[in-house]
Design an enzyme around this catalytic site. Structure first.
Site, PDB file in Angstrom:
ATOM      1  N   ALA A  85      -3.179  17.693  11.306  1.00  0.00           N
ATOM      2  CA  ALA A  85      -3.487  17.832  12.726  1.00  0.00           C
ATOM      3  C   ALA A  85      -4.797  18.586  12.918  1.00  0.00           C
ATOM      4  CB  ALA A  85      -2.347  18.584  13.408  1.00  0.00           C
ATOM      5  N   SER A  87       0.857  -1.185   0.000  1.00  0.00           N
ATOM      6  CA  SER A  87       0.000   0.000   0.000  1.00  0.00           C
ATOM      7  C   SER A  87       0.892   1.234   0.000  1.00  0.00           C
ATOM      8  CB  SER A  87      -0.935  -0.009   1.213  1.00  0.00           C
ATOM      9  OG  SER A  87      -0.215  -0.253   2.403  1.00  0.00           O
ATOM     10  N   THR A 131      -3.179  11.029   4.273  1.00  0.00           N
ATOM     11  CA  THR A 131      -3.068  11.493   5.656  1.00  0.00           C
ATOM     12  C   THR A 131      -4.032  12.637   5.939  1.00  0.00           C
ATOM     13  OG1 THR A 131      -1.307  13.048   5.133  1.00  0.00           O
ATOM     14  CG2 THR A 131      -0.634  10.831   5.788  1.00  0.00           C
ATOM     15  N   ASP A 177      -1.366  14.085  16.442  1.00  0.00           N
ATOM     16  CA  ASP A 177      -0.353  14.671  17.324  1.00  0.00           C
ATOM     17  C   ASP A 177      -0.954  15.754  18.190  1.00  0.00           C
ATOM     18  OD1 ASP A 177       1.926  13.159  16.898  1.00  0.00           O
ATOM     19  OD2 ASP A 177       2.234  14.108  14.949  1.00  0.00           O
TER      20      ASP A 177
HETATM   21  P1  FAD Z   1      -2.936   6.511  20.503  1.00  0.00           P
HETATM   22  O1  FAD Z   1      -3.017   5.100  20.100  1.00  0.00           O
HETATM   23  O2  FAD Z   1      -4.126   7.139  21.136  1.00  0.00           O
HETATM   24  O3  FAD Z   1      -1.670   6.663  21.462  1.00  0.00           O
HETATM   25  C1  FAD Z   1      -1.174   7.954  21.797  1.00  0.00           C
HETATM   26  C2  FAD Z   1      -0.352   7.875  23.071  1.00  0.00           C
HETATM   27  O4  FAD Z   1      -1.225   7.633  24.177  1.00  0.00           O
HETATM   28  C3  FAD Z   1       0.661   6.729  23.080  1.00  0.00           C
HETATM   29  O5  FAD Z   1       1.788   7.176  23.790  1.00  0.00           O
HETATM   30  C4  FAD Z   1      -0.046   5.612  23.848  1.00  0.00           C
HETATM   31  O6  FAD Z   1       0.865   4.737  24.482  1.00  0.00           O
HETATM   32  C5  FAD Z   1      -0.857   6.436  24.849  1.00  0.00           C
HETATM   33  N1  FAD Z   1      -2.122   5.794  25.239  1.00  0.00           N
HETATM   34  C6  FAD Z   1      -3.053   5.258  24.437  1.00  0.00           C
HETATM   35  N2  FAD Z   1      -4.111   4.812  25.157  1.00  0.00           N
HETATM   36  C7  FAD Z   1      -3.817   5.071  26.453  1.00  0.00           C
HETATM   37  C8  FAD Z   1      -4.501   4.859  27.698  1.00  0.00           C
HETATM   38  N3  FAD Z   1      -5.698   4.281  27.729  1.00  0.00           N
HETATM   39  N4  FAD Z   1      -3.889   5.273  28.837  1.00  0.00           N
HETATM   40  C9  FAD Z   1      -2.686   5.884  28.813  1.00  0.00           C
HETATM   41  N5  FAD Z   1      -1.985   6.096  27.669  1.00  0.00           N
HETATM   42  C10 FAD Z   1      -2.548   5.700  26.511  1.00  0.00           C
HETATM   43  N6  FAD Z   1      -0.838  11.855  12.389  1.00  0.00           N
HETATM   44  C11 FAD Z   1      -1.693  12.737  11.812  1.00  0.00           C
HETATM   45  O7  FAD Z   1      -1.929  13.836  12.372  1.00  0.00           O
HETATM   46  N7  FAD Z   1      -2.302  12.464  10.612  1.00  0.00           N
HETATM   47  C12 FAD Z   1      -2.110  11.291   9.962  1.00  0.00           C
HETATM   48  O8  FAD Z   1      -2.673  11.066   8.890  1.00  0.00           O
HETATM   49  C13 FAD Z   1      -1.222  10.328  10.558  1.00  0.00           C
HETATM   50  N8  FAD Z   1      -1.028   9.114   9.986  1.00  0.00           N
HETATM   51  C14 FAD Z   1      -0.237   8.188  10.616  1.00  0.00           C
HETATM   52  C15 FAD Z   1      -0.092   6.912  10.041  1.00  0.00           C
HETATM   53  C16 FAD Z   1       0.702   5.949  10.647  1.00  0.00           C
HETATM   54  C17 FAD Z   1       0.824   4.571  10.017  1.00  0.00           C
HETATM   55  C18 FAD Z   1       1.401   6.259  11.857  1.00  0.00           C
HETATM   56  C19 FAD Z   1       2.301   5.246  12.494  1.00  0.00           C
HETATM   57  C20 FAD Z   1       1.252   7.519  12.437  1.00  0.00           C
HETATM   58  C21 FAD Z   1       0.424   8.484  11.848  1.00  0.00           C
HETATM   59  N9  FAD Z   1       0.231   9.744  12.421  1.00  0.00           N
HETATM   60  C22 FAD Z   1      -0.605  10.667  11.806  1.00  0.00           C
HETATM   61  C23 FAD Z   1       0.918  10.115  13.675  1.00  0.00           C
HETATM   62  C24 FAD Z   1       0.022   9.877  14.910  1.00  0.00           C
HETATM   63  O9  FAD Z   1      -1.110  10.703  14.871  1.00  0.00           O
HETATM   64  C25 FAD Z   1       0.868  10.217  16.144  1.00  0.00           C
HETATM   65  O10 FAD Z   1       1.888   9.267  16.319  1.00  0.00           O
HETATM   66  C26 FAD Z   1       0.079  10.433  17.437  1.00  0.00           C
HETATM   67  O11 FAD Z   1       0.928  11.103  18.367  1.00  0.00           O
HETATM   68  C27 FAD Z   1      -0.443   9.167  18.082  1.00  0.00           C
HETATM   69  O12 FAD Z   1      -1.511   8.672  17.401  1.00  0.00           O
HETATM   70  P2  FAD Z   1      -2.104   7.199  17.753  1.00  0.00           P
HETATM   71  O13 FAD Z   1      -3.305   7.016  16.918  1.00  0.00           O
HETATM   72  O14 FAD Z   1      -1.049   6.193  17.704  1.00  0.00           O
HETATM   73  O15 FAD Z   1      -2.554   7.481  19.283  1.00  0.00           O
END
Ligand code: FAD
Length: 278
Positions: free
Chosen positions: A42, A6, A39, A99
């Site tokens: 933010a 992909s 993507t 983020d």
């Molecule tokens: P989460 O899974 O919610 O995790 C965020 C943080 O919170 C982590 O440190 C996790 O350990 C912690 N956490 C989760 N649940 C809990 C809980 N219940 N209690 C305590 N801590 C918890 N960003 C964009 O803005 N736009 C995009 O299109 C985009 N695409 C991406 C695609 C991929 C494949 C990847 C790997 C990243 C992408 N990102 C994108 C970046 C992403 O948004 C950031 O890494 C963001 O900081 C975390 O998102 P997440 O969905 O992993 O968050």
């Protein structure tokens, strides 16, 4: 070889960028991707642009996945956007927290973590969407510990995620160790490596530092020594990433997801070297 692949794009900011991206998509279509994803800026800052590119890809007959982040979003807002995506014919999402804002925006949002978003999507739309999530072989930079981050992935899977795509990484062992830990938790979802082709050393090193991906010392030194020699960086990058992908494929990865940065050549070169184009 028929390993699913992909490609990921970002929504262009200018009409010229949009025209270029159409050409890039055409070139990459030759590699017959399972889907392409777009993507989401933010706080939904690129929502219109993201949806527009997703719409174009669907009209071109491509399977499209829309990234969707929830930080700062309200339930009513997400409900309306999900309805719009359904009406467009979208059936795949990459569901994310997004983020955290530096300037205070995001306050007032009704979702804290990606798992909250996934739970909401499943409650609102059942099985309509195939949901991919993000995961981090080298730990998300804000996680309290690797174990806590694994639990965060487990929460996303329990909430209804179908599969995960990793943050970029350059160390195959980090990926394999991570997959072992995920399986030890009883999670069976596919963990697809996110592959960042190397084309630009300063940009890569900056981005890797920001997202917590380790660039091994030998690679960092070699890239720094190549200075501004774009051709040498490209050759070195292609060689390093080919070897990484070969190791991943030999270890049985379910698919590869390429971060294209809206360029066709670096990802295509890798696919050709790996015999992934038909
Ligand atoms: P989460 O899974 O919610 O995790 C965020 C943080 O919170 C982590 O440190 C996790 O350990 C912690 N956490 C989760 N649940 C809990 C809980 N219940 N209690 C305590 N801590 C918890 N960003 C964009 O803005 N736009 C995009 O299109 C985009 N695409 C991406 C695609 C991929 C494949 C990847 C790997 C990243 C992408 N990102 C994108 C970046 C992403 O948004 C950031 O890494 C963001 O900081 C975390 O998102 P997440 O969905 O992993 O968050």
């Amino acid at each position: 070889m028929t390993l699913p692949i992909s490609f990921e794009f970002f929504p262009p900011k200018t009409p010229e960028g949009a025209t270029k991206l159409r050409a890039v998509r055409q070139q990459l279509a030759a590699a017959q991707p399972e889907f392409c994803s777009v993507t989401y800026g933010a706080g939904g800052s690129t929502q219109a642009g993201t949806f527009a590119v997703v719409g174009e890809m669907l009209a071109e007959g491509m399977e499209a996945a829309c990234h969707f982040s929830c930080i700062g979003a309200t339930r009513d807002g997400v409900r309306a956007q999900l309805a719009e995506l359904r009406d467009m014919g979208v059936t795949r999402l990459v569901a994310l927290r997004g983020d955290l804002p530096s300037g205070g925006y995001g306050a007032g949002g009704q979702f804290q973590y990606a798992s909250d978003l996934i739970e909401f999507i499943r409650a609102e739309t059942g099985d309509h969407f195939r949901i991919h999530v993000a995961c981090y072989p080298e730990m998300h930079p804000q996680a309290k510990s690797p174990q806590a981050d694994l639990q965060a992935l487990a929460a996303k899977v329990r909430a209804g995620a179908d599969g995960a795509i990793t943050q970029m990484f350059f160390n195959a062992d980090a990926y394999f160790h991570f997959v072992d830990e995920v399986r030890a938790l009883g999670l069976q979802v596919p963990i697809v490596p996110g592959i960042m082709p190397i084309t630009n050393s300063a940009g890569l090193l900056r981005f890797a530092d920001n997202c917590g991906a380790e660039v091994p010392r030998w690679m960092r030194l070699r890239l720094q020594s190549l200075g501004d020699d774009a051709a040498a960086i490209k050759d070195f990058g292609a060689e390093v990433m080919t070897r990484l992908c070969e190791r991943l494929m030999a270890g049985g990865v379910p698919a590869l997801h390429f971060y294209t940065l809206n360029q066709a050549a670096p990802a295509l070169v890798l696919c050709q070297r790996l015999n992934l184009t038909s």
